[in-house]
Design an enzyme around this catalytic site. Sequence first.
Site, mmCIF file in Angstrom:
data_model
loop_
_atom_site.group_PDB
_atom_site.id
_atom_site.type_symbol
_atom_site.label_atom_id
_atom_site.label_comp_id
_atom_site.label_asym_id
_atom_site.label_seq_id
_atom_site.Cartn_x
_atom_site.Cartn_y
_atom_site.Cartn_z
ATOM 1 N N HIS A 117 0.868 -1.195 0.000
ATOM 2 C CA HIS A 117 0.000 0.000 0.000
ATOM 3 C C HIS A 117 0.893 1.230 0.000
ATOM 4 O O HIS A 117 1.262 1.765 1.047
ATOM 5 C CB HIS A 117 -0.925 -0.036 1.223
ATOM 6 C CG HIS A 117 -1.848 1.144 1.307
ATOM 7 N ND1 HIS A 117 -2.844 1.242 2.246
ATOM 8 C CD2 HIS A 117 -1.938 2.278 0.580
ATOM 9 C CE1 HIS A 117 -3.501 2.376 2.095
ATOM 10 N NE2 HIS A 117 -2.947 3.043 1.083
ATOM 11 N N HIS A 150 1.527 4.810 -2.673
ATOM 12 C CA HIS A 150 1.101 5.555 -3.873
ATOM 13 C C HIS A 150 2.335 6.175 -4.513
ATOM 14 O O HIS A 150 3.102 6.870 -3.827
ATOM 15 C CB HIS A 150 0.124 6.665 -3.488
ATOM 16 C CG HIS A 150 -1.109 6.162 -2.800
ATOM 17 N ND1 HIS A 150 -2.319 6.028 -3.444
ATOM 18 C CD2 HIS A 150 -1.324 5.747 -1.515
ATOM 19 C CE1 HIS A 150 -3.231 5.570 -2.593
ATOM 20 N NE2 HIS A 150 -2.651 5.381 -1.408
ATOM 21 N N HIS A 209 -9.465 1.232 -0.882
ATOM 22 C CA HIS A 209 -9.348 2.054 0.321
ATOM 23 C C HIS A 209 -10.739 2.070 0.966
ATOM 24 O O HIS A 209 -11.722 2.484 0.331
ATOM 25 C CB HIS A 209 -8.963 3.481 -0.030
ATOM 26 C CG HIS A 209 -7.499 3.693 -0.264
ATOM 27 N ND1 HIS A 209 -6.775 2.978 -1.169
ATOM 28 C CD2 HIS A 209 -6.615 4.552 0.326
ATOM 29 C CE1 HIS A 209 -5.511 3.388 -1.144
ATOM 30 N NE2 HIS A 209 -5.390 4.339 -0.250
ATOM 31 N N GLU A 241 -11.180 4.153 6.170
ATOM 32 C CA GLU A 241 -10.268 5.262 6.517
ATOM 33 C C GLU A 241 -11.162 6.504 6.663
ATOM 34 O O GLU A 241 -11.487 6.899 7.768
ATOM 35 C CB GLU A 241 -9.202 5.480 5.431
ATOM 36 C CG GLU A 241 -8.240 6.630 5.754
ATOM 37 C CD GLU A 241 -7.493 7.177 4.525
ATOM 38 O OE1 GLU A 241 -8.031 7.178 3.400
ATOM 39 O OE2 GLU A 241 -6.359 7.668 4.726
ATOM 40 N N ASP A 250 1.906 4.093 2.615
ATOM 41 C CA ASP A 250 0.924 4.981 1.962
ATOM 42 C C ASP A 250 1.590 6.022 1.053
ATOM 43 O O ASP A 250 1.648 5.831 -0.156
ATOM 44 C CB ASP A 250 0.038 5.667 3.020
ATOM 45 C CG ASP A 250 -1.378 5.943 2.521
ATOM 46 O OD1 ASP A 250 -1.723 5.467 1.431
ATOM 47 O OD2 ASP A 250 -2.141 6.618 3.240
ATOM 48 N N ASP A 251 2.038 7.121 1.632
ATOM 49 C CA ASP A 251 2.621 8.233 0.860
ATOM 50 C C ASP A 251 3.904 8.686 1.564
ATOM 51 O O ASP A 251 3.932 9.756 2.192
ATOM 52 C CB ASP A 251 1.615 9.391 0.803
ATOM 53 C CG ASP A 251 0.339 9.005 0.077
ATOM 54 O OD1 ASP A 251 0.323 9.007 -1.157
ATOM 55 O OD2 ASP A 251 -0.655 8.663 0.769
HETATM 56 N N1 ADE Z 1 -4.472 8.605 -2.024
HETATM 57 C C1 ADE Z 1 -3.232 8.734 -1.537
HETATM 58 N N2 ADE Z 1 -3.215 8.565 -0.201
HETATM 59 C C2 ADE Z 1 -4.503 8.328 0.175
HETATM 60 C C3 ADE Z 1 -5.150 8.079 1.401
HETATM 61 N N3 ADE Z 1 -4.485 8.008 2.556
HETATM 62 N N4 ADE Z 1 -6.492 7.905 1.383
HETATM 63 C C4 ADE Z 1 -7.174 7.971 0.249
HETATM 64 N N5 ADE Z 1 -6.620 8.187 -0.937
HETATM 65 C C5 ADE Z 1 -5.296 8.364 -0.984
HETATM 66 ZN ZN ZN Z 2 -3.490 4.865 0.380
#
Ligand code: ADE
Ligand code: ZN
Length: 314
Positions: free
Chosen positions: A7, A9, A185, A188, A265-266
């Site tokens: 997970h 991006h 997703h 969340e 995630d990011d």
């Molecule tokens: N796109 C990138 N990070 C995300 C996140 N935490 N939740 C939803 N979409 C995303």
């Molecule tokens: Zn994500």
Amino acid sequence: MPKAELHIHLEGSIPTATLLNLAGKYDVDLPRPAERLYEFDGLKSFLAFLDWICGLIRSDDDLEGIAYEFARTMSEQRVAYAEVIVNPSHWRKHWTVDRLAASIVSGFERAAGEGLADCRLLLSILRTQSGEDAETLVDWMIANRNPRIVGLSIDGNEQAAGRTGTRFAQAFAKAKAAGIATTAHAGESSGPEGVRDALDLLRVNRIDHGVRAAEDPELLARLAREGIALNVCLTSNLVLLYPSIDLHPLRKLLEAGVRVTVNTDDPALLDVTQGSEWAKVASLCEWTRRDAAAAARRAIDAAFCDEGRKRELH
Ligand code: ADE
Ligand code: ZN
């Protein structure tokens, strides 16, 4: 043990130096001063920033290089295998899906050829898109099979769009019928009902985040019973969802026997690495080396590559 990241991006993994370089090259203004570039007030501004990032990337060479460098960073973090979410809607200003996927796959191929991490693509729909947009993407995936494109994903703000399971059910059913693996997703920006919809309406193979399933004991038991992996991102949740680590349900999920995996995630936007994230999770959950190895194995088992590749990774 080598790790798998399931997970992450691409849009949120590009180093700051690369972004500033591209902004200079194309004479694009920063949305905020550089020292406050990663200040967000919630998921909405976070997602808008991803559009800005993708607007900076214009040439095939820029993107091929970004994909290649991504794989190098994974290797440096001892990630042997990564499934990378790319959402074409963030790239719509300068990229068709054809060009986008071709450049990324090319960077991943070059990296794999040099023995760097094995990176694959998950193409993603944004929750605020239409059902037709989703089907168009699925049709593209069916017409453009590639061993490096391993699945369909949906991300974005679940609340901004309301409850959208039915809107995307047909596209996900089409993907499933074509043998394309799926993830969503959910849980969340939505509560347990979002996770239920992902299971019942989208019929996904696994869930990204999913942490708010912890609010519903019956759902938790179901996730454990059905062996659905939750690709959890602790730091991301602490930035975007829970105001304190004491409120995060990670231990509760593990105690319920849910197949939790550790992810970032990011990472560029959240200032984490796989190393720092694993250390944080291990500390919160008081993991032994054995617990950590079991978590690494859970991620490999939940991956969308074929069984032979999984055996190599184990
Ligand atoms: N796109 C990138 N990070 C995300 C996140 N935490 N939740 C939803 N979409 C995303
Ligand atoms: Zn994500």
